[in-house]
Design a protein around this motif. Structure first.
Motif, PDB file in Angstrom:
ATOM      1  N   PHE A  25       0.935  -1.173  -0.216  1.00  0.00           N
ATOM      2  CA  PHE A  25      -0.480  -0.321  -0.229  1.00  0.00           C
ATOM      3  C   PHE A  25       0.961   1.124  -0.377  1.00  0.00           C
ATOM      4  CE2 PHE A  25      -2.828   3.089   2.536  1.00  0.00           C
ATOM      5  CZ  PHE A  25      -3.664   2.842   1.429  1.00  0.00           C
ATOM      6  N   THR A  26       1.998   1.039  -1.366  1.00  0.00           N
ATOM      7  CA  THR A  26       2.849   2.656  -0.416  1.00  0.00           C
ATOM      8  C   THR A  26       2.893   3.558  -1.751  1.00  0.00           C
ATOM      9  OG1 THR A  26       3.911   0.647  -2.200  1.00  0.00           O
ATOM     10  CG2 THR A  26       4.765   1.016  -0.071  1.00  0.00           C
ATOM     11  N   GLU A  27       1.389   3.304  -3.085  1.00  0.00           N
ATOM     12  CA  GLU A  27       1.994   4.553  -3.989  1.00  0.00           C
ATOM     13  C   GLU A  27       1.637   5.584  -3.266  1.00  0.00           C
ATOM     14  OE1 GLU A  27      -1.741   4.096  -6.763  1.00  0.00           O
ATOM     15  OE2 GLU A  27      -1.544   2.244  -7.035  1.00  0.00           O
ATOM     16  N   ARG A  28       0.906   6.446  -2.358  1.00  0.00           N
ATOM     17  CA  ARG A  28       1.470   8.025  -1.842  1.00  0.00           C
ATOM     18  C   ARG A  28       2.885   8.105  -1.828  1.00  0.00           C
ATOM     19  NH1 ARG A  28      -2.335   9.338   3.041  1.00  0.00           N
ATOM     20  NH2 ARG A  28      -1.104  11.221   2.842  1.00  0.00           N
ATOM     21  N   ALA A  29       3.783   6.968  -0.998  1.00  0.00           N
ATOM     22  CA  ALA A  29       4.736   7.572   0.042  1.00  0.00           C
ATOM     23  C   ALA A  29       5.700   7.152  -1.250  1.00  0.00           C
ATOM     24  CB  ALA A  29       4.923   5.617   0.420  1.00  0.00           C
ATOM     25  N   ILE A  30       5.693   6.998  -2.687  1.00  0.00           N
ATOM     26  CA  ILE A  30       5.963   6.360  -3.073  1.00  0.00           C
ATOM     27  C   ILE A  30       5.956   7.975  -4.696  1.00  0.00           C
ATOM     28  CG2 ILE A  30       6.340   5.500  -5.936  1.00  0.00           C
ATOM     29  CD1 ILE A  30       8.167   3.929  -3.882  1.00  0.00           C
ATOM     30  N   ALA A  31       4.679   8.169  -4.772  1.00  0.00           N
ATOM     31  CA  ALA A  31       5.036   9.728  -5.011  1.00  0.00           C
ATOM     32  C   ALA A  31       5.342  10.805  -5.084  1.00  0.00           C
ATOM     33  CB  ALA A  31       3.166   9.986  -5.570  1.00  0.00           C
ATOM     34  N   TYR A  32       5.690  11.186  -3.497  1.00  0.00           N
ATOM     35  CA  TYR A  32       6.165  11.575  -2.139  1.00  0.00           C
ATOM     36  C   TYR A  32       7.628  11.774  -2.953  1.00  0.00           C
ATOM     37  CZ  TYR A  32       8.454  14.546   1.150  1.00  0.00           C
ATOM     38  OH  TYR A  32       9.094  14.990   1.887  1.00  0.00           O
ATOM     39  N   VAL A  33       7.915  10.477  -2.655  1.00  0.00           N
ATOM     40  CA  VAL A  33       9.932  10.240  -3.257  1.00  0.00           C
ATOM     41  C   VAL A  33       9.403  11.534  -4.774  1.00  0.00           C
ATOM     42  CG1 VAL A  33      11.329   9.348  -4.577  1.00  0.00           C
ATOM     43  CG2 VAL A  33      10.289   8.553  -1.970  1.00  0.00           C
ATOM     44  N   ALA A  34       8.968  10.713  -5.766  1.00  0.00           N
ATOM     45  CA  ALA A  34       8.682  11.379  -7.468  1.00  0.00           C
ATOM     46  C   ALA A  34       8.764  12.284  -7.136  1.00  0.00           C
ATOM     47  CB  ALA A  34       7.908  10.339  -7.792  1.00  0.00           C
ATOM     48  N   GLU A  35       8.056  13.233  -6.544  1.00  0.00           N
ATOM     49  CA  GLU A  35       7.949  14.928  -6.320  1.00  0.00           C
ATOM     50  C   GLU A  35       8.964  15.406  -6.023  1.00  0.00           C
ATOM     51  OE1 GLU A  35       5.241  18.026  -4.566  1.00  0.00           O
ATOM     52  OE2 GLU A  35       3.972  15.988  -4.269  1.00  0.00           O
ATOM     53  N   VAL A  36       9.494  15.031  -5.076  1.00  0.00           N
ATOM     54  CA  VAL A  36      10.732  15.570  -5.246  1.00  0.00           C
ATOM     55  C   VAL A  36      12.173  15.412  -5.961  1.00  0.00           C
ATOM     56  CG1 VAL A  36      12.664  15.279  -3.092  1.00  0.00           C
ATOM     57  CG2 VAL A  36      10.684  15.056  -1.506  1.00  0.00           C
ATOM     58  N   LEU A  37      11.802  14.213  -6.448  1.00  0.00           N
ATOM     59  CA  LEU A  37      12.877  14.110  -7.784  1.00  0.00           C
ATOM     60  C   LEU A  37      12.293  14.720  -8.921  1.00  0.00           C
ATOM     61  CD1 LEU A  37      13.036  10.004  -7.445  1.00  0.00           C
ATOM     62  CD2 LEU A  37      14.712  12.306  -6.149  1.00  0.00           C
ATOM     63  N   ASP A  38      11.148  15.500  -8.889  1.00  0.00           N
ATOM     64  CA  ASP A  38      10.843  15.682  -9.995  1.00  0.00           C
ATOM     65  C   ASP A  38      11.065  17.162  -9.784  1.00  0.00           C
ATOM     66  OD1 ASP A  38       9.229  13.865 -11.452  1.00  0.00           O
ATOM     67  OD2 ASP A  38       7.396  14.703 -10.415  1.00  0.00           O
ATOM     68  N   GLN A  39      11.492  17.857  -8.409  1.00  0.00           N
ATOM     69  CA  GLN A  39      11.600  18.907  -8.257  1.00  0.00           C
ATOM     70  C   GLN A  39      13.353  19.253  -8.551  1.00  0.00           C
ATOM     71  OE1 GLN A  39      10.308  19.587  -4.455  1.00  0.00           O
ATOM     72  NE2 GLN A  39       8.507  19.798  -4.579  1.00  0.00           N
ATOM     73  N   LYS A  40      13.858  18.160  -8.391  1.00  0.00           N
ATOM     74  CA  LYS A  40      15.138  17.821  -8.486  1.00  0.00           C
ATOM     75  C   LYS A  40      16.073  17.334 -10.452  1.00  0.00           C
ATOM     76  CE  LYS A  40      16.798  19.189  -4.479  1.00  0.00           C
ATOM     77  NZ  LYS A  40      17.331  20.923  -4.051  1.00  0.00           N
ATOM     78  N   GLU A  41      14.706  17.543 -10.937  1.00  0.00           N
ATOM     79  CA  GLU A  41      14.888  17.004 -12.352  1.00  0.00           C
ATOM     80  C   GLU A  41      16.133  16.525 -11.763  1.00  0.00           C
ATOM     81  OE1 GLU A  41      16.653  20.991 -13.949  1.00  0.00           O
ATOM     82  OE2 GLU A  41      14.395  21.376 -14.763  1.00  0.00           O
ATOM     83  N   VAL A  42      15.559  14.936 -11.540  1.00  0.00           N
ATOM     84  CA  VAL A  42      16.240  13.955 -11.838  1.00  0.00           C
ATOM     85  C   VAL A  42      15.512  12.719 -12.673  1.00  0.00           C
ATOM     86  CG1 VAL A  42      16.918  11.705 -10.112  1.00  0.00           C
ATOM     87  CG2 VAL A  42      17.334  14.548  -9.267  1.00  0.00           C
ATOM     88  N   SER A  43      16.176  11.750 -13.601  1.00  0.00           N
ATOM     89  CA  SER A  43      15.138  10.794 -14.354  1.00  0.00           C
ATOM     90  C   SER A  43      15.194   9.457 -13.382  1.00  0.00           C
ATOM     91  CB  SER A  43      15.902  10.660 -15.354  1.00  0.00           C
ATOM     92  OG  SER A  43      16.775  10.312 -14.656  1.00  0.00           O
ATOM     93  N   TYR A  44      13.480   9.024 -13.365  1.00  0.00           N
ATOM     94  CA  TYR A  44      13.400   8.117 -12.976  1.00  0.00           C
ATOM     95  C   TYR A  44      12.040   7.031 -13.183  1.00  0.00           C
ATOM     96  CZ  TYR A  44       9.302  11.043 -11.151  1.00  0.00           C
ATOM     97  OH  TYR A  44       8.276  11.104 -11.240  1.00  0.00           O
ATOM     98  N   GLN A  45      11.816   5.866 -12.829  1.00  0.00           N
ATOM     99  CA  GLN A  45      11.017   5.504 -13.710  1.00  0.00           C
ATOM    100  C   GLN A  45      10.506   4.149 -12.332  1.00  0.00           C
ATOM    101  OE1 GLN A  45      12.591   1.805 -16.192  1.00  0.00           O
ATOM    102  NE2 GLN A  45      14.080   1.481 -14.788  1.00  0.00           N
ATOM    103  N   LEU A  46       8.727   3.882 -12.800  1.00  0.00           N
ATOM    104  CA  LEU A  46       8.191   3.408 -11.938  1.00  0.00           C
ATOM    105  C   LEU A  46       8.381   2.474 -12.502  1.00  0.00           C
ATOM    106  CD1 LEU A  46       5.659   5.360 -11.055  1.00  0.00           C
ATOM    107  CD2 LEU A  46       7.759   5.176  -9.599  1.00  0.00           C
ATOM    108  N   THR A  47       8.506   0.889 -11.636  1.00  0.00           N
ATOM    109  CA  THR A  47       8.322  -0.577 -11.471  1.00  0.00           C
ATOM    110  C   THR A  47       7.515  -1.015 -11.535  1.00  0.00           C
ATOM    111  OG1 THR A  47       8.815  -1.235  -9.670  1.00  0.00           O
ATOM    112  CG2 THR A  47      10.958  -0.589 -10.429  1.00  0.00           C
ATOM    113  N   ASN A  48       7.285  -2.455 -12.011  1.00  0.00           N
ATOM    114  CA  ASN A  48       6.426  -3.586 -12.077  1.00  0.00           C
ATOM    115  C   ASN A  48       5.168  -3.353 -11.015  1.00  0.00           C
ATOM    116  OD1 ASN A  48       6.021  -3.025 -15.031  1.00  0.00           O
ATOM    117  ND2 ASN A  48       6.929  -5.023 -15.290  1.00  0.00           N
ATOM    118  N   LYS A  49       6.713  -3.802 -10.350  1.00  0.00           N
ATOM    119  CA  LYS A  49       6.645  -4.226  -8.445  1.00  0.00           C
ATOM    120  C   LYS A  49       5.876  -3.085  -7.646  1.00  0.00           C
ATOM    121  CE  LYS A  49       9.672  -6.056  -6.773  1.00  0.00           C
ATOM    122  NZ  LYS A  49       9.997  -6.813  -6.310  1.00  0.00           N
ATOM    123  N   GLY A  50       5.540  -1.201  -8.675  1.00  0.00           N
ATOM    124  CA  GLY A  50       5.695  -0.434  -7.702  1.00  0.00           C
ATOM    125  C   GLY A  50       6.516   1.065  -6.998  1.00  0.00           C
TER     126      GLY A  50
END
Length: 348
Positions: A25-50
């Motif tokens: 049940f981790t989607e919101r926490a992963i989304a928080y990390v993604a938001e921080v990385l977006d602000q820092k212009e760091v490229s990332y991908q989400l895996t099939n496992k989330g």
């Protein structure tokens, strides 16, 4: 180490522990990390496992490093709605029911609505139950008292609560004037906050890493398989950043970075461990080498899955793991300092 911002690390950690994220049940926490990385212009991908895999380029692109920390936590799931309307639970992750007894919790319904409750033993009142303190705390005696007027199973079902709903524990985060951070789920959101701040330092300082480096924010570590996939083929070193376990007979404390020599999976890579120790010595980082007898990390899961990597495990010292956890900001700082210097060093 002067560039490490303790306040920013604590902010990340506090934000993360307040986001419910038991394994699965981790989607919101992963989304928080993604938001921080977006602000820092760091490229990332989400895996099939989330999970989330971010990458920062380095001078050597032929041999990569991977660092991981996990955003999933302990928690529970509704196993059964009892005749009186209370909930029977099943654990998510390895903890003891006595460590959750008396804790406020949230029941996460399928429609997104949250209903609150309290985790209690079914014979709590000492005015009614003579042997309340002696009752075994297990799946059959622990229940959730729902904060709604329910008297029957049908009343609870009418609220939309059903078997399979996730149940998260309140973190009750406190930051003391003396520098302690008290909260549930410092395992391993303290380490995720550290890695996010390390990325801050690299991006803001426009630093060049010695090797292309991946940051895997895993989401199934508490159930044993968070970091055992999505590891780029070029990865030669795998560093898990997870809590250091404190207790009798342990050298780990709340003020230094813990470097694990061995856990239940066996010894970690000796040369990589010694490299981390030497980096700590040279850079004035307070460290402890330790053995965790009942522990396994994402790094050991990756090796068990067959990945040919040198693996290591470090992390801040966390008191009362899988219960009412605590660490000190100096432990966060020393852990961040060791990672910072490691990422600029050459491979072993």
């Amino acid at each position: 180490m002067n560039s490490i911002n303790e306040k920013q690390m604590v902010t990340y950690i506090k934000d993360l522990v307040e986001i419910p994220s038991p394994s699965g049940f981790t989607e919101r926490a992963i989304a928080y990390v993604a938001e921080v990385l977006d602000q820092k212009e760091v490229s990332y991908q989400l895996t099939n496992k989330g999970a989330l895999l971010a990458t920062l380029p380095g001078t050597d692109n032929s041999r990569h490093r991977l660092l991981t920390a996990h955003v999933d936590t302990l928690g529970a799931m509704v196993k059964e709605i009892k005749p009186g309307g209370r909930l029977k639970l099943t654990m998510i992750g390895g903890f003891r029911w006595n460590s959750a007894e008396g804790e406020y919790c949230k029941i996460h319904k399928a429609d997104g609505e949250i209903i609150t409750g309290t985790i209690l033993i079914n014979q709590t009142s000492v005015h009614v139950y003579k042997n309340a303190g002696d009752v075994k705390r297990d799946d059959d005696t622990i229940e959730v008292r729902i904060d709604e007027p329910v008297r029957t199973k049908e009343d609870t079902e009418a609220l939309g609560i059903s078997v399979g709903d996730f149940v998260s524990f309140e973190p009750r985060t406190v930051i003391t004037d003396s520098g302690f951070l008290k909260s549930r789920h410092l395992d391993d959101k303290a380490s995720v906050g550290i890695l996010l701040h390390i990325i801050d330092l690299i991006q803001d300082g426009k630093l060049t890493l010695s090797h292309t480096t991946h940051f895997l924010i895993s989401n199934n570590e508490e159930i044993g398989y968070g970091g055992n996939s999505n590891i780029p083929a070029e990865t030669a070193e795998y560093l898990a950043v997870d809590m250091g376990a404190i207790g009798e007979g342990q050298s780990t404390d709340e003020y230094s970075v813990s470097i694990c020599a061995k856990d239940s999976s066996g010894p970690y890579h000796y040369k990589l461990r010694q490299h981390l120790v030497e980096l700590a010595k040279v850079n004035g980082i307070d460290y402890r080498v330790d053995i965790y007898p009942y522990y396994g990390s994402d790094a050991s899961a990756a090796v068990r899955a067959g990945y040919d990597v040198a693996h290591a495990l470090i992390g801040p010292g966390i008191d009362a793991s899988h219960a009412f956890e605590r660490t000190h900001v100096t432990s966060l700082k020393h852990t961040a300092g060791l990672i910072f210097h490691y990422l600029q060093s050459e491979m072993v």
